[in-house]
Design a protein around this motif. Structure first.
Motif, PDB file in Angstrom:
ATOM      1  N   PRO A 169       0.989  -0.886  -0.058  1.00 30.27           N
ATOM      2  CA  PRO A 169      -0.137  -0.195  -0.420  1.00 30.27           C
ATOM      3  C   PRO A 169       0.974   1.411   0.098  1.00 30.27           C
ATOM      4  CG  PRO A 169      -0.007  -1.442   2.249  1.00 30.27           C
ATOM      5  CD  PRO A 169       0.829  -2.198   0.686  1.00 30.27           C
ATOM      6  N   ARG A 172       1.524   2.079  -3.613  1.00 28.20           N
ATOM      7  CA  ARG A 172       0.713   1.856  -4.093  1.00 28.20           C
ATOM      8  C   ARG A 172      -0.419   3.197  -4.438  1.00 28.20           C
ATOM      9  NH1 ARG A 172      -2.287  -2.261  -2.104  1.00 28.20           N
ATOM     10  NH2 ARG A 172      -3.147  -0.652  -0.732  1.00 28.20           N
ATOM     11  N   GLU A 173      -0.107   3.574  -2.605  1.00 33.18           N
ATOM     12  CA  GLU A 173      -1.213   5.180  -2.070  1.00 33.18           C
ATOM     13  C   GLU A 173      -0.238   6.675  -3.729  1.00 33.18           C
ATOM     14  OE1 GLU A 173      -1.557   5.160   1.963  1.00 33.18           O
ATOM     15  OE2 GLU A 173      -3.244   3.183   1.913  1.00 33.18           O
ATOM     16  N   GLN A 176      -0.946   5.966  -6.962  1.00 29.22           N
ATOM     17  CA  GLN A 176      -2.709   6.991  -7.334  1.00 29.22           C
ATOM     18  C   GLN A 176      -3.223   7.513  -6.401  1.00 29.22           C
ATOM     19  OE1 GLN A 176      -4.937   3.207  -5.344  1.00 29.22           O
ATOM     20  NE2 GLN A 176      -3.975   2.208  -7.161  1.00 29.22           N
ATOM     21  N   LEU A 177      -2.911   8.737  -5.772  1.00 34.04           N
ATOM     22  CA  LEU A 177      -2.908   9.852  -4.860  1.00 34.04           C
ATOM     23  C   LEU A 177      -2.125  11.393  -5.577  1.00 34.04           C
ATOM     24  CD1 LEU A 177      -3.744   8.450  -1.313  1.00 34.04           C
ATOM     25  CD2 LEU A 177      -5.426   8.433  -3.511  1.00 34.04           C
ATOM     26  N   TRP A 202       2.444  12.712   0.070  1.00 33.02           N
ATOM     27  CA  TRP A 202       1.164  11.380   0.572  1.00 33.02           C
ATOM     28  C   TRP A 202       2.185  11.161   2.223  1.00 33.02           C
ATOM     29  CZ3 TRP A 202       3.767   7.238   3.496  1.00 33.02           C
ATOM     30  CH2 TRP A 202       3.121   6.182   3.163  1.00 33.02           C
ATOM     31  N   LYS A 206      -1.334  10.607   4.697  1.00 34.01           N
ATOM     32  CA  LYS A 206      -1.394   9.941   5.782  1.00 34.01           C
ATOM     33  C   LYS A 206      -1.185  10.323   6.680  1.00 34.01           C
ATOM     34  CE  LYS A 206      -1.281   5.269   5.298  1.00 34.01           C
ATOM     35  NZ  LYS A 206      -1.636   4.791   4.716  1.00 34.01           N
ATOM     36  N   THR A 215      -9.559   6.258   5.339  1.00 36.18           N
ATOM     37  CA  THR A 215      -8.221   6.295   4.171  1.00 36.18           C
ATOM     38  C   THR A 215      -8.201   7.748   3.806  1.00 36.18           C
ATOM     39  OG1 THR A 215      -9.691   6.285   2.773  1.00 36.18           O
ATOM     40  CG2 THR A 215      -9.255   4.195   4.295  1.00 36.18           C
ATOM     41  N   VAL A 216      -6.242   7.793   3.388  1.00 43.58           N
ATOM     42  CA  VAL A 216      -6.229   8.299   2.068  1.00 43.58           C
ATOM     43  C   VAL A 216      -7.439   8.659   1.223  1.00 43.58           C
ATOM     44  CG1 VAL A 216      -3.963   8.448   3.230  1.00 43.58           C
ATOM     45  CG2 VAL A 216      -4.458   6.796   1.296  1.00 43.58           C
ATOM     46  N   TYR A 217      -7.688   7.494   0.758  1.00 45.41           N
ATOM     47  CA  TYR A 217      -8.589   7.342  -0.844  1.00 45.41           C
ATOM     48  C   TYR A 217      -9.677   8.372  -0.356  1.00 45.41           C
ATOM     49  CZ  TYR A 217      -5.410   4.642  -2.542  1.00 45.41           C
ATOM     50  OH  TYR A 217      -4.996   3.628  -3.122  1.00 45.41           O
ATOM     51  N   LYS A 220      -8.838  12.089   0.059  1.00 43.90           N
ATOM     52  CA  LYS A 220      -8.387  12.844  -0.463  1.00 43.90           C
ATOM     53  C   LYS A 220      -9.680  13.219  -1.451  1.00 43.90           C
ATOM     54  CE  LYS A 220      -5.989  13.245  -4.917  1.00 43.90           C
ATOM     55  NZ  LYS A 220      -5.195  12.858  -6.369  1.00 43.90           N
TER      56      LYS A 220
END
Length: 240
Positions: A169, A172-173, A176-177, A202, A206, A215-217, A220
């Motif tokens: 993660p 990945r994060e 994606q972010l 990031w 976080k 979550t970070v998703y 955002k």
């Protein structure tokens, strides 16, 4: 490693709170600095003590399972868990037989459940490590080595080693972010600056996610939702 970037990361994980932090990273560019990925790992580990970062266990991929790094961790008094490749030479006979590949070892039912004591080629004779055989699937078997002093069974060792998948993660994060891999600059300095800013963004996301227990998703997306609501109520752009 993040494909296309060559980012070697050092991550601190607290398995009790299920939280993790990126505490250091290096860019793998041997043509520039002449350093291997193992050199970067040693440099990052060397910097932890001066920074006051306390840790007990080091988890790593099989790529870093070198004799030199094992010796460094043993000298530092650290515990490590690391997969071994099936062709790594070991001896489980107590110096009665020559070294043989890990994949050729014979396992009793008790050894499968509890692991076996052996020596890895290149280590001193009195340095005994414990190897576990982990059945991942019907077509794949992993071999996990550790210097953990207390007796552990295979299930406990596998659970300890699985913490290292926190790296997934983390890689990945940011992609994606923050678009860490999407910089189109051609200058090396510009690329390095972009990566540093993306990692910083990031890290802040976080930190806020931990504080708000989201979550970070979600965090955002909340920023974007608030912006869209504001623009629909009172747009900052004038349309003809």
């Amino acid at each position: 490693m993040i494909a296309g970037i060559g980012l070697v990361t050092c991550v601190y994980v607290n398995p009790e709170t299920d939280q993790f932090w990126l505490i250091d990273y290096r860019l793998f560019a041997p043509d520039v600095d002449g350093k291997t990925k193992l050199d970067h790992v040693t440099d990052m580990l060397d910097q932890l003590a001066p920074r006051g970062i306390l840790y007990r266990t080091v988890l790593m991929d099989s790529w870093y399972a070198t004799t030199a790094l094992f010796k460094w961790l043993l000298a530092a008094g650290k515990t490590f868990y690391c997969p071994l490749k099936s062709n790594r030479l070991v001896d489980d006979s107590g110096d009665q037989q020559p070294y043989q590949p890990v994949g050729c070892l014979c396992w009793s039912a008790e050894e499968v459940a509890q692991g076996k004591i052996l020596k890895v080629k290149g280590m001193s004779r009195d340095c005994k490590l414990k190897l576990f055989r982990v059945l991942v699937s019907t077509h794949r078997t992993d071999y996990l080595v550790t210097n953990e002093a207390e007796p552990r069974d295979t299930a406990a060792a596998e659970q300890e080693s699985n913490v290292r998948w926190t790296i997934e993660p983390l890689h990945r994060e940011p992609k994606q972010l923050t678009g860490v891999q999407a910089c189109q600059c051609r200058l090396a300095r510009s690329q390095r600056n972009h990566i540093a800013l993306a990692v910083r963004a990031w890290t802040r996301l976080k930190q806020a996610a931990y504080q708000t227990q989201r979550t970070v998703y979600q965090l955002k997306q909340g920023f974007l939702d608030a912006y869209m609501r504001h623009e629909l109520i009172k747009s900052a752009l004038a349309f003809a």
